[in-house]
Design an enzyme around this catalytic site. Structure first.
Site, PDB file in Angstrom:
ATOM      1  N   LYS A  17      30.492  55.299  10.037  1.00 49.65           N
ATOM      2  CA  LYS A  17      29.271  55.599  10.789  1.00 49.65           C
ATOM      3  C   LYS A  17      29.489  55.257  12.243  1.00 49.65           C
ATOM      4  O   LYS A  17      29.931  54.155  12.569  1.00 49.65           O
ATOM      5  CB  LYS A  17      28.107  54.741  10.231  1.00 49.65           C
ATOM      6  CG  LYS A  17      26.802  54.967  10.956  1.00 49.65           C
ATOM      7  CD  LYS A  17      26.006  56.082  10.320  1.00 49.65           C
ATOM      8  CE  LYS A  17      24.944  56.658  11.199  1.00 49.65           C
ATOM      9  NZ  LYS A  17      25.360  57.800  12.032  1.00 49.65           N
ATOM     10  N   GLN A  19      32.248  49.120  16.762  1.00 49.01           N
ATOM     11  CA  GLN A  19      31.270  49.617  15.787  1.00 49.01           C
ATOM     12  C   GLN A  19      31.413  48.915  14.438  1.00 49.01           C
ATOM     13  O   GLN A  19      30.430  48.694  13.736  1.00 49.01           O
ATOM     14  CB  GLN A  19      31.499  51.138  15.620  1.00 49.01           C
ATOM     15  CG  GLN A  19      30.361  51.882  14.966  1.00 49.01           C
ATOM     16  CD  GLN A  19      29.269  52.286  15.951  1.00 49.01           C
ATOM     17  OE1 GLN A  19      29.566  52.793  17.018  1.00 49.01           O
ATOM     18  NE2 GLN A  19      28.021  52.085  15.586  1.00 49.01           N
ATOM     19  N   LYS A  60      34.133  56.599  14.948  1.00 55.92           N
ATOM     20  CA  LYS A  60      33.726  57.110  16.256  1.00 55.92           C
ATOM     21  C   LYS A  60      34.524  58.385  16.493  1.00 55.92           C
ATOM     22  O   LYS A  60      35.639  58.522  16.003  1.00 55.92           O
ATOM     23  CB  LYS A  60      34.051  56.074  17.348  1.00 55.92           C
ATOM     24  CG  LYS A  60      33.234  56.236  18.598  1.00 55.92           C
ATOM     25  CD  LYS A  60      31.903  55.510  18.537  1.00 55.92           C
ATOM     26  CE  LYS A  60      31.017  55.947  19.682  1.00 55.92           C
ATOM     27  NZ  LYS A  60      29.766  55.191  19.752  1.00 55.92           N
ATOM     28  N   ASP A  65      26.360  60.031  21.182  1.00 50.54           N
ATOM     29  CA  ASP A  65      26.798  58.970  22.094  1.00 50.54           C
ATOM     30  C   ASP A  65      26.793  59.630  23.475  1.00 50.54           C
ATOM     31  O   ASP A  65      26.096  60.645  23.662  1.00 50.54           O
ATOM     32  CB  ASP A  65      28.195  58.445  21.701  1.00 50.54           C
ATOM     33  CG  ASP A  65      28.596  57.200  22.496  1.00 50.54           C
ATOM     34  OD1 ASP A  65      28.064  56.122  22.247  1.00 50.54           O
ATOM     35  OD2 ASP A  65      29.458  57.312  23.410  1.00 50.54           O
ATOM     36  N   ASN A  80      20.174  58.362  27.515  1.00 49.28           N
ATOM     37  CA  ASN A  80      19.306  57.956  26.400  1.00 49.28           C
ATOM     38  C   ASN A  80      19.018  56.450  26.403  1.00 49.28           C
ATOM     39  O   ASN A  80      17.867  56.027  26.329  1.00 49.28           O
ATOM     40  CB  ASN A  80      19.964  58.381  25.077  1.00 49.28           C
ATOM     41  CG  ASN A  80      19.215  57.822  23.883  1.00 49.28           C
ATOM     42  OD1 ASN A  80      19.562  56.776  23.358  1.00 49.28           O
ATOM     43  ND2 ASN A  80      18.153  58.493  23.472  1.00 49.28           N
ATOM     44  N   SER A 133      19.766  54.811  12.830  1.00 45.58           N
ATOM     45  CA  SER A 133      20.573  55.849  12.175  1.00 45.58           C
ATOM     46  C   SER A 133      20.736  55.518  10.690  1.00 45.58           C
ATOM     47  O   SER A 133      20.658  56.400   9.827  1.00 45.58           O
ATOM     48  CB  SER A 133      21.959  55.946  12.819  1.00 45.58           C
ATOM     49  OG  SER A 133      21.932  56.825  13.916  1.00 45.58           O
TER      50      SER A 133
HETATM   51  P1  NDP Z   1      24.133  59.458  27.957  1.00 47.15           P
HETATM   52  O1  NDP Z   1      25.188  60.482  28.012  1.00 47.15           O
HETATM   53  O2  NDP Z   1      22.777  59.809  27.477  1.00 47.15           O
HETATM   54  O3  NDP Z   1      23.965  58.763  29.394  1.00 47.15           O
HETATM   55  C1  NDP Z   1      25.013  58.127  30.041  1.00 47.15           C
HETATM   56  C2  NDP Z   1      24.563  57.784  31.453  1.00 47.15           C
HETATM   57  O4  NDP Z   1      25.535  56.969  32.082  1.00 47.15           O
HETATM   58  C3  NDP Z   1      24.384  59.016  32.323  1.00 47.15           C
HETATM   59  O5  NDP Z   1      23.303  58.804  33.193  1.00 47.15           O
HETATM   60  C4  NDP Z   1      25.702  59.076  33.084  1.00 47.15           C
HETATM   61  O6  NDP Z   1      25.619  59.736  34.348  1.00 47.15           O
HETATM   62  C5  NDP Z   1      25.962  57.599  33.313  1.00 47.15           C
HETATM   63  N1  NDP Z   1      27.373  57.330  33.548  1.00 47.15           N
HETATM   64  C6  NDP Z   1      28.443  57.812  32.882  1.00 47.15           C
HETATM   65  N2  NDP Z   1      29.588  57.356  33.401  1.00 47.15           N
HETATM   66  C7  NDP Z   1      29.218  56.569  34.431  1.00 47.15           C
HETATM   67  C8  NDP Z   1      29.943  55.812  35.386  1.00 47.15           C
HETATM   68  N3  NDP Z   1      31.277  55.778  35.362  1.00 47.15           N
HETATM   69  N4  NDP Z   1      29.245  55.117  36.315  1.00 47.15           N
HETATM   70  C9  NDP Z   1      27.886  55.151  36.334  1.00 47.15           C
HETATM   71  N5  NDP Z   1      27.153  55.872  35.458  1.00 47.15           N
HETATM   72  C10 NDP Z   1      27.818  56.553  34.534  1.00 47.15           C
HETATM   73  O7  NDP Z   1      24.735  58.269  27.072  1.00 47.15           O
HETATM   74  P2  NDP Z   1      23.974  57.115  26.286  1.00 47.15           P
HETATM   75  O8  NDP Z   1      22.814  56.641  27.073  1.00 47.15           O
HETATM   76  O9  NDP Z   1      23.783  57.560  24.897  1.00 47.15           O
HETATM   77  O10 NDP Z   1      25.105  55.991  26.252  1.00 47.15           O
HETATM   78  C11 NDP Z   1      25.281  55.047  27.299  1.00 47.15           C
HETATM   79  C12 NDP Z   1      26.100  53.881  26.776  1.00 47.15           C
HETATM   80  O11 NDP Z   1      25.417  53.284  25.645  1.00 47.15           O
HETATM   81  C13 NDP Z   1      27.505  54.218  26.263  1.00 47.15           C
HETATM   82  O12 NDP Z   1      28.357  53.109  26.496  1.00 47.15           O
HETATM   83  C14 NDP Z   1      27.289  54.368  24.753  1.00 47.15           C
HETATM   84  O13 NDP Z   1      28.477  54.173  24.019  1.00 47.15           O
HETATM   85  C15 NDP Z   1      26.286  53.245  24.526  1.00 47.15           C
HETATM   86  N6  NDP Z   1      25.497  53.358  23.302  1.00 47.15           N
HETATM   87  C16 NDP Z   1      24.720  54.453  23.043  1.00 47.15           C
HETATM   88  C17 NDP Z   1      23.962  54.506  21.902  1.00 47.15           C
HETATM   89  C18 NDP Z   1      23.020  55.634  21.631  1.00 47.15           C
HETATM   90  O14 NDP Z   1      22.250  55.537  20.648  1.00 47.15           O
HETATM   91  N7  NDP Z   1      22.988  56.688  22.427  1.00 47.15           N
HETATM   92  C19 NDP Z   1      24.018  53.432  20.892  1.00 47.15           C
HETATM   93  C20 NDP Z   1      24.790  52.288  21.301  1.00 47.15           C
HETATM   94  C21 NDP Z   1      25.517  52.286  22.456  1.00 47.15           C
HETATM   95  P3  NDP Z   1      25.701  61.337  34.478  1.00 47.15           P
HETATM   96  O15 NDP Z   1      24.303  61.804  34.263  1.00 47.15           O
HETATM   97  O16 NDP Z   1      26.211  61.529  35.857  1.00 47.15           O
HETATM   98  O17 NDP Z   1      26.650  61.794  33.415  1.00 47.15           O
END
Ligand code: NDP
Length: 450
Positions: free
Chosen positions: A88, A109, A124, A164, A238, A382
């Site tokens: 998962k 994870q 993953k 993700d 997200n 999830s």
């Molecule tokens: P999204 O794709 O929804 O959002 C990611 C955000 O981070 C975007 O705003 C993106 O900008 C920004 N970003 C990406 N790279 C960089 C960088 N190098 N510097 C600054 N900003 C950056 O992803 P999530 O919100 O789902 O995931 C964010 C983090 O949370 C990840 O590490 C993920 O593994 C972790 N996570 C997510 C979960 C989930 O349920 N979604 C669960 C647990 C952990 P831009 O818009 O420019 O792409």
């Protein structure tokens, strides 16, 4: 103790997988006393087995863009550990995706899923495909091509991917549609589905809300609370969106939001109206966060990705929630946060602090929550979506939120208890690593050498 030997072997075997080595090293340092006390883990090579994925699938994804040109990407699924349940973990679409990045995420994870107390193994996957700048039709064709291979390797009792980075509601919809068509069966082999077609209430909110529930527990232990606190949040995806939403609901003032180009500093604070604008901008228009500054008259700073510090972490505030990506908080940023008197850092992203930044924070008085504990709300809901799919019936948002809160409280308490028991009092990172490790290790011991 032969921890150094294991780390060296890991480096020799995976020389290009820097993030995987970083994540594993942190865990190994914390579990050293456990290995001393439980020789059966060493005899049965539990650590070495946990660091080797059960299976890595790598495949070609060919698709056509809107100009009719053929594009070739690489897809992956890392099936890391199935001791506790079906694999998962999310799918990531980003040009940064390589096997090492996915192995680091799959390893984190493994421990995170154990902490939830739900029957979940760990995996993953993803691709080096960049959804940014692509039309909806291109994203759909890519998702269909990706699933044309992945569907052979997943299933509701085998491996259940979710979203993700770069994989949100749109991508999950296309991926699930393709899976259902190829499999000729409507089954819950993917989570994060829309409410109304097999998804759970609160899955969208779960990671961000869970992060704040975790921070609430930490502050409560320290006789404090969220209300009235100023907060730094990075990311605008997200996790960041629902982290901000819950902070606003609890009366905090959120000063920042960012994307991969730069960050916004809004001294007035982000309110519900501004948050609704961010959601529309990022989820529908797929624009840049800079546009927020123009609309609401806030400061915008472009960020130099090569620089050794990011000025977002040098703004004075009480609480910090890195919710963008791995290694986004560097050594100098941690120093700045500490010098500015930050009270708490809770990770929404996976491993957002570099090893050097983590060391500074762990040696300070800052309350620090590692992502594998504080962002576990996403995978927890999830898991709850999987249960509802098995049962074929659905719970209300209030019921799911209640379960989420209770899982987060139990993770919080587990971390503190294990930290205390193993000689790292109040160290949530050590507690999370030790508690998650022992649960997976005991299951692996019981299941024999497989
Ligand atoms: P999204 O794709 O929804 O959002 C990611 C955000 O981070 C975007 O705003 C993106 O900008 C920004 N970003 C990406 N790279 C960089 C960088 N190098 N510097 C600054 N900003 C950056 O992803 P999530 O919100 O789902 O995931 C964010 C983090 O949370 C990840 O590490 C993920 O593994 C972790 N996570 C997510 C979960 C989930 O349920 N979604 C669960 C647990 C952990 P831009 O818009 O420019 O792409």
């Amino acid at each position: 103790m032969d921890i150094e030997k294991i780390i060296q072997q890991l480096k020799d075997k995976n020389p290009q997988e820097q993030e995987f080595i970083q994540a594993a090293t942190e865990v190994l340092e914390h579990i050293a006393p456990v290995l001393e006390k439980k020789p059966e883990y060493r005899e049965q090579k539990i650590v070495e087995r946990m660091l080797e994925p059960e299976r890595v699938i790598s495949f070609r994804v060919s698709w056509q863009d809107d100009n009719g040109e053929v594009q070739v990407n690489r897809g992956y699924r890392v099936q890391m550990n199935s001791a506790l349940g079906p694999y998962k973990g999310g799918l990531r679409f980003s040009p940064s995706v390589k096997q090492g990045e996915l192995k680091f995420l799959a390893f984190e994870q493994t421990l995170k899923n154990a902490l939830t107390g739900l029957p979940l193994g760990a995996g993953k996957g993803g691709s080096d495909f960049d959804p940014k700048g692509k039309s909806d039709a291109e994203v759909m064709r890519f998702c269909q091509a990706f699933m044309a291979e992945l569907y052979r390797h997943i299933g509701s009792r085998l491996d259940v991917p979710a979203g993700d980075m770069g994989v949100g509601a749109r991508e999950i919809g296309y991926l699930f549609g393709a899976y259902k068509k190829l499999q000729n069966s409507y089954e819950g082999a993917i989570t994060g589905k829309g409410v109304g077609w097999g998804g759970s209430q609160m899955r969208t909110e779960a990671t961000g809300y869970g992060l704040i529930y975790f921070a609430q527990q930490m502050l409560k232990k320290a006789d404090s609370n969220i209300e009235g606190k100023t907060c730094l949040v990075s990311g605008a995806g997200n996790v960041a969106q629902y982290c901000i939403e819950k902070l606003i609901q609890l009366g905090a003032k959120v000063l920042t939001v960012s994307d991969s180009s730069g960050f916004i500093y809004d001294k007035e604070g982000i309110d519900e109206e501004k948050l609704a604008y961010i959601k529309e901008l990022k989820n529908k228009k797929r624009g840049r966060i800079k546009e927020y500054a123009e609309k609401f008259d806030a400061e915008y700073t472009e960020v130099d990705k090569e620089a050794k510090e990011n000025p977002i972490w040098n703004i004075k505030a009480d609480l910090a929630f890195p919710c963008a990506t791995q290694n986004e908080v560097q050594e100098k940023d941690a120093e700045n946060l500490k010098n500015n008197g930050i009270i708490l850092i809770a990770e929404g992203a996976n491993m957002p602090l570099t090893a050097e930044a983590t060391e500074i924070v762990e040696k300070s008085d800052i309350l620090y929550a590692p992502g594998k504990a504080s962002n576990a709300g996403g995978v927890a809901v999830s898991g709850i979506e999987m249960m509802q799919n098995y049962l074929g019936s659905y719970w209300t948002a209030e019921e799911v939120d209640q379960r989420l809160k209770s899982i987060i409280c139990s993770i919080h308490d587990r971390c503190l208890k294990a930290a205390e028991e193993w000689g790292f009092p109040k160290n949530y990172a050590a507690g999370a690593n030790i508690s998650g490790f022992i649960q997976v290790a005991d299951a692996m011991l019981a299941q024999g050498i497989v």
